[in-house]
Motif scaffolding. Structure first.
Motif, mmCIF file in Angstrom:
data_model
loop_
_atom_site.group_PDB
_atom_site.id
_atom_site.type_symbol
_atom_site.label_atom_id
_atom_site.label_comp_id
_atom_site.label_asym_id
_atom_site.label_seq_id
_atom_site.Cartn_x
_atom_site.Cartn_y
_atom_site.Cartn_z
ATOM 1 N N ASN A 140 1.028 -1.147 0.095
ATOM 2 C CA ASN A 140 -0.227 0.032 -0.183
ATOM 3 C C ASN A 140 1.066 1.276 0.130
ATOM 4 O O ASN A 140 1.690 1.173 0.986
ATOM 5 C CB ASN A 140 -0.994 0.058 1.290
ATOM 6 N N LYS A 146 -0.945 -1.492 5.658
ATOM 7 C CA LYS A 146 -2.101 -1.909 5.372
ATOM 8 C C LYS A 146 -2.201 -2.587 3.823
ATOM 9 O O LYS A 146 -1.290 -2.765 3.225
ATOM 10 C CB LYS A 146 -3.014 -0.622 4.949
ATOM 11 N N PRO A 148 -3.021 -3.283 0.153
ATOM 12 C CA PRO A 148 -3.148 -2.406 -0.943
ATOM 13 C C PRO A 148 -4.523 -2.284 -1.893
ATOM 14 O O PRO A 148 -4.774 -1.361 -2.187
ATOM 15 C CB PRO A 148 -2.163 -2.825 -1.902
ATOM 16 N N SER A 153 -3.744 -4.693 -7.343
ATOM 17 C CA SER A 153 -3.122 -4.575 -6.388
ATOM 18 C C SER A 153 -1.589 -4.041 -7.164
ATOM 19 O O SER A 153 -0.939 -2.834 -6.485
ATOM 20 C CB SER A 153 -2.760 -5.562 -5.390
ATOM 21 N N ALA A 157 -0.030 -0.319 -6.974
ATOM 22 C CA ALA A 157 1.290 -0.072 -6.298
ATOM 23 C C ALA A 157 2.248 0.666 -7.408
ATOM 24 O O ALA A 157 3.269 1.756 -7.072
ATOM 25 C CB ALA A 157 2.029 -1.195 -5.799
ATOM 26 N N PRO A 179 -8.326 -0.612 -4.764
ATOM 27 C CA PRO A 179 -7.020 -0.174 -4.768
ATOM 28 C C PRO A 179 -6.797 1.388 -5.048
ATOM 29 O O PRO A 179 -6.020 1.960 -4.699
ATOM 30 C CB PRO A 179 -6.248 -0.928 -5.792
ATOM 31 N N TRP A 182 -7.623 3.177 -1.902
ATOM 32 C CA TRP A 182 -6.824 2.762 -0.803
ATOM 33 C C TRP A 182 -5.356 3.357 -0.919
ATOM 34 O O TRP A 182 -4.451 3.491 0.013
ATOM 35 C CB TRP A 182 -6.933 1.412 -0.245
ATOM 36 N N ASN A 183 -5.114 3.829 -2.072
ATOM 37 C CA ASN A 183 -3.725 4.283 -2.653
ATOM 38 C C ASN A 183 -4.029 5.855 -3.185
ATOM 39 O O ASN A 183 -2.843 6.284 -3.629
ATOM 40 C CB ASN A 183 -3.057 3.479 -3.762
ATOM 41 N N PRO A 370 -8.221 1.040 4.618
ATOM 42 C CA PRO A 370 -7.881 -0.387 4.498
ATOM 43 C C PRO A 370 -7.369 -1.292 5.840
ATOM 44 O O PRO A 370 -6.837 -0.327 6.700
ATOM 45 C CB PRO A 370 -6.665 -0.444 3.459
ATOM 46 N N HIS A 414 -7.168 7.658 1.805
ATOM 47 C CA HIS A 414 -8.033 6.576 1.643
ATOM 48 C C HIS A 414 -9.525 6.793 1.445
ATOM 49 O O HIS A 414 -10.278 6.077 1.155
ATOM 50 C CB HIS A 414 -7.812 5.692 2.623
#
Length: 456
Positions: A140, A146, A148, A153, A157, A179, A182-183, A370, A414
């Motif tokens: 993540n 956390k 990712p 994913s 990243a 994702p 959360w990224n 996450p 997030h």
């Protein structure tokens, strides 16, 4: 190249300030420095990408670039075929090199984009957490402790760390948008069948969709415009309608963290004060779809079990968490699956009437921050619970077959907004998203200093 905009990179190539060979060299310098590269990329294509950068260099020198995307790097999710390379689909089982590239990959290459590698994903693209026990879990990029988000994913990243400006992925129930949220990225899920699925490993043909991740909205729009210019089948008209936002009054807030709920309510209140028309309304179609899933089961489970029957009882092929999901899908009867997709198709048709009055539907993308990677790796019940939460909001827009874009909120790690429009109106979706982005940038809540990592 870290965190450069795709639009800026395109301009630098077109004006000669940078060459494609220089750009690809920068990409590989950054990848070489990345400690997590083996968890992000399942396949690296350095030699091929350098060769294609040279070809792009000569096209620019002769004044004949293929498109504004010519010479720009992209990463491809490893459930899509790339000619000459195996497709892992997140598994360690041996696979023969693909004889042909997926059609969407071919389209991008015909526009001059350069594939630098294939990215890691959840096993068979079948979870929203992004965990992979075979290749390792991609980081993540906001909080390393956390998960990712998944299943795209590795693509998230790669973009979040600035290794590539854009990544191609798939989304069956939230696999791009979770994702993205959360990224702190932008992620778009296109309408199902907006692009051919040839060469893409199927999970659920009824729900599978293709899409992209990027750090900037304009970068996604640049890719979309180039694809649209090469394919006239989609609605190309931008939306000039005022921003009229429909917010469902229920479902999408069930189980939401108090912080996210407070932020969403405050943000939408400020959006209305900034001039947007915000309508909160009960949408019975959402409840109807939930009832269908409760009565007949989710079509994705049925189709996944049908597509991967040999993996259900293969103790060495899949993790327990994913094999349990496949086993649940196998329990759905043929008649139940057929009833489910017929009912959902009817609900989809009814839902379209809302767009006669509103320009978009707005919800939070995810319910909460996450979970920790350790918590889902050490306890199966926690994994299953958090996986269901990770896809709770996003899956509804696959079921409704609406093109949907996840948009990070400035200074709110997030926390992401989900904006949807009618099917095959991706151009209008980008128009509405740009208006929304400009609007939320003026809201006081987005000006507050963050307590933690920011969107960058």
């Amino acid at each position: 190249m870290e965190h450069n905009r795709l639009t800026d990179l395109s301009e630098s190539l077109c004006t000669g300030l940078r060459t494609p060979t220089e750009l690809i060299s920068e990409v590989w310098t950054n990848i070489a420095r990345c400690e997590a590269r083996k968890r992000i990329f399942t396949v690296e294509m350095e030699a091929d990408s350098r060769k294609k950068a040279e070809a792009s260099f000569f096209r620019y020198r002769s004044g004949k670039p293929l498109s504004p995307l010519d010479g720009l790097p992209i990463a491809i999710k490893d459930n899509m075929d790339v000619r000459g390379y195996p497709t892992s689909n997140g598994l360690k089982t041996a696979a023969e090199p693909a004889s042909h590239s997926a059609e969407i990959v071919l389209k991008l290459e015909q526009l001059g984009m350069i594939v630098v590698g294939k990215t890691n994903l959840s096993e068979i693209a079948f979870t929203g957490l992004g965990v992979n026990p075979h290749y390792g879990t991609p980081p993540n990029t906001v909080d390393a402790a956390k998960v990712p988000g998944g299943s795209t994913s590795g693509g998230a990243a790669a973009v979040g760390l600035g290794l590539v400006p854009v990544a191609l992925g798939t989304d069956t129930g939230g696999s791009i948008r979770t994702p993205a949220a959360w990224n702190n990225l932008y992620g778009i899920k296109y309408t199902q069948n907006a692009f051919s699925s040839r060469g893409v490993t199927p999970l659920s043909p009824f729900l599978d969709a293709i899409g992209f991740l990027a750090r900037h909205l304009d970068d996604l729009a640049l890719v979309d415009a180039a694809l649209q210019a090469s394919d006239k089948t989609r609605d190309a008209e931008p939306s000039d309608s005022p921003l009229t936002i429909l917010i469902p009054s229920h479902y999408f807030f069930d189980g939401m963290s108090p912080d996210f709920k407070e932020d969403f309510d405050q943000l939408t209140k400020e959006m209305a004060q900034q001039g947007a028309t915000v309508i909160r309304q009960n949408l019975p179609e959402i409840d109807a779809i939930a009832r269908v899933l409760g009565q007949y089961g989710n079509p994705v489970g049925y189709e996944a079990a049908a597509n991967f029957p040999a993996l259900i009882d293969d103790e060495n092929g899949l993790s327990r968490a994913v094999s349990d999901r496949l086993a649940s899908g196998r329990a759905i009867r043929d008649a139940s699956y057929q009833h489910a997709i017929e009912e959902i198709d009817r609900i989809r048709t009814r839902f379209l009437a809302y767009f006669d009055e509103v320009s978009c539907v707005l919800t939070p993308t995810v319910l909460s921050v996450p979970p920790s990677l350790t918590s889902v790796q050490t306890d199966l019940a926690t994994y299953q619970q958090e996986n269901a939460r990770s896809l709770h909001n996003t899956r509804m827009f696959n079921l409704l077959n609406l093109p949907t874009l996840a948009m990070p909120v400035p200074n709110k790690s997030h926390f992401s907004l989900s904006i949807s429009t009618r099917p095959f109106s991706e151009t209008a979706l980008f128009s509405q998203a740009k208006k929304l982005e400009a609007l939320i940038s003026q809201c006081p809540i987005t000006q507050k200093p963050p307590n933690g990592p920011t969107n960058g």
